[in-house]
Design an enzyme around this catalytic site. Structure first.
Site, PDB file in Angstrom:
ATOM      1  NE  ARG A 172      38.660  41.351 -31.678  1.00 30.28           N
ATOM      2  CZ  ARG A 172      38.139  41.389 -30.454  1.00 30.28           C
ATOM      3  NH1 ARG A 172      36.847  41.091 -30.292  1.00 30.28           N
ATOM      4  NH2 ARG A 172      38.871  41.702 -29.407  1.00 30.28           N
ATOM      5  CE  LYS A 194      40.985  38.678 -31.036  1.00 31.76           C
ATOM      6  NZ  LYS A 194      42.333  39.257 -30.829  1.00 31.76           N
ATOM      7  CG  HIS A 262      41.212  45.325 -36.955  1.00 30.00           C
ATOM      8  ND1 HIS A 262      40.265  44.493 -36.366  1.00 30.00           N
ATOM      9  CD2 HIS A 262      42.087  45.631 -35.970  1.00 30.00           C
ATOM     10  CE1 HIS A 262      40.578  44.309 -35.097  1.00 30.00           C
ATOM     11  NE2 HIS A 262      41.666  44.993 -34.831  1.00 30.00           N
ATOM     12  NE  ARG A 265      38.383  45.577 -32.414  1.00 30.50           N
ATOM     13  CZ  ARG A 265      37.683  45.223 -31.331  1.00 30.50           C
ATOM     14  NH1 ARG A 265      36.369  45.333 -31.340  1.00 30.50           N
ATOM     15  NH2 ARG A 265      38.283  44.765 -30.252  1.00 30.50           N
ATOM     16  CG  HIS A 288      40.075  45.524 -25.745  1.00 31.44           C
ATOM     17  ND1 HIS A 288      40.495  46.811 -25.952  1.00 31.44           N
ATOM     18  CD2 HIS A 288      40.139  44.909 -26.961  1.00 31.44           C
ATOM     19  CE1 HIS A 288      40.793  46.987 -27.235  1.00 31.44           C
ATOM     20  NE2 HIS A 288      40.584  45.843 -27.857  1.00 31.44           N
ATOM     21  CE1 TYR A 297      42.219  51.790 -30.896  1.00 38.79           C
ATOM     22  CE2 TYR A 297      41.784  50.458 -28.952  1.00 38.79           C
ATOM     23  CZ  TYR A 297      41.893  50.579 -30.319  1.00 38.79           C
ATOM     24  OH  TYR A 297      41.695  49.484 -31.117  1.00 38.79           O
TER      25      TYR A 297
END
Length: 316
Positions: A172, A194, A262, A265, A288, A297
């Site tokens: 990111r 995150k 983004h 990514r 993730h 994806y």
């Protein structure tokens, strides 16, 4: 200041001073404590105004704190159904429900009213939009053309290194700009994602070269624990500057509006999967928490496959 410029809930439907006071206090909290953006404050206020107006007609009388406490799930569903009939989309409906839950939670914390009606209402299902990846050629051109958009060599090298991290390591933009010198190792990157979670990402040779080139040219030499990427005055590089650079590249290369940092990514994940990459491994690389987030994806890759099939097959 945010509260003064925000849309205030119309109290015409509120009959008692207690409800009017709580409406004003709730909006002050949203602005001063939670610091919601002015447009979000306006949207929340409008949602409550519409809800109170609906209740006045639905219950056949003015609205008070007692009215709110006596609400049933059927009342909330009736409001949502009416808004749906007014062609309100799922995202706007979800936001309206969030506005109601915010206000009722505020009332409950203050001991002013309590209702279970909202607890059984499900948030409207939102349509899932697939990430829009660039093609391999588009991703390469985006990075390679960056140097042509900037006269200062070290700034050009900086922007190329950041975009290389987005596409070559799947970072990111916030993760790339948070990197420090101590996060760089010979063959891996230590990335803080995150929730403060860290992960190790392989550092492929082209990305390593881009970073080394930037470090060699950069006039600012931060300490190992300081952010690596710097603005022209030596401060921490702002994400908006990289976003503006990609906007320039979109115009120069004729890329779609979906081409953003983004999107690089997304392209990283999509291209890895298209080359046979393991879904679990891609999940780890992207940071993730859930495999279901990464599974989107697979739909992107299938969509590209079907598009190629339709173009190439004689009967497509």
């Amino acid at each position: 200041m945010l509260v003064e410029t925000a849309f205030m809930v119309d109290s015409a439907f509120a009959t008692d001073d207690g409800l009017r006071t709580q409406l004003a206090a709730w909006q002050r909290e949203l602005g001063a404590v939670r610091r919601l953006a002015p447009r979000t404050l306006e949207a929340y206020g409008r949602d409550l105004d519409q809800f109170l107006g609906f209740l006045a007609g639905h219950t056949g009388g003015p609205v008070s704190l007692k009215t709110l406490e006596d609400l049933r799930p059927a009342d909330i569903r009736a409001f949502m159904a009416q808004r749906r009939e007014e062609s309100l989309g799922s995202r706007s409906l979800a936001r309206a429900l969030s506005s109601l839950k915010s206000f009722f939670s505020f009332l409950e914390r203050g001991g002013m009213a309590q209702t279970e009606a909202l607890n059984v209402i499900r948030t409207p299902r939102l349509p899932k939009s697939l990430p829009k990846a660039l093609t391999i050629d588009e991703a390469r051109q985006t990075i390679e053309t960056t140097g042509e958009m900037e006269e200062r060599p070290w700034v050009a090298a900086r922007d190329m290194a950041v975009l290389s991290l987005c596409y070559g390591a799947g970072l990111r933009i916030s993760e790339a700009l948070a990197l420090t010198g101590s996060d760089l190792e010979a063959e891996t990157l230590r990335v803080t994602g995150k929730g403060g979670k860290t992960r190790l990402v392989p550092l492929i040779e082209p990305v390593r070269r881009a970073i080394d080139h930037y470090v060699a040219l950069c006039p600012f030499k931060p300490w190992p624990e300081e952010p690596l990427f710097r603005g022209v005055r030596g401060g921490v590089l702002a994400p908006r500057l990289i976003q503006l650079r990609v906007e320039q590249l979109r115009g120069a290369l004729g890329l779609p509006p979906s081409a953003t940092p983004h999107a690089l990514r997304h392209s990283f994940a999509t291209h890895l999967l298209g080359k046979g990459g393991d879904l679990r491994a891609i999940q780890e690389l992207l940071g993730h928490a859930s495999l279901s987030t990464t599974q989107i994806y697979t739909a992107v890759d299938s969509e590209h496959l079907l598009e190629s099939y339709r173009k190439a097959h004689p009967r497509g």
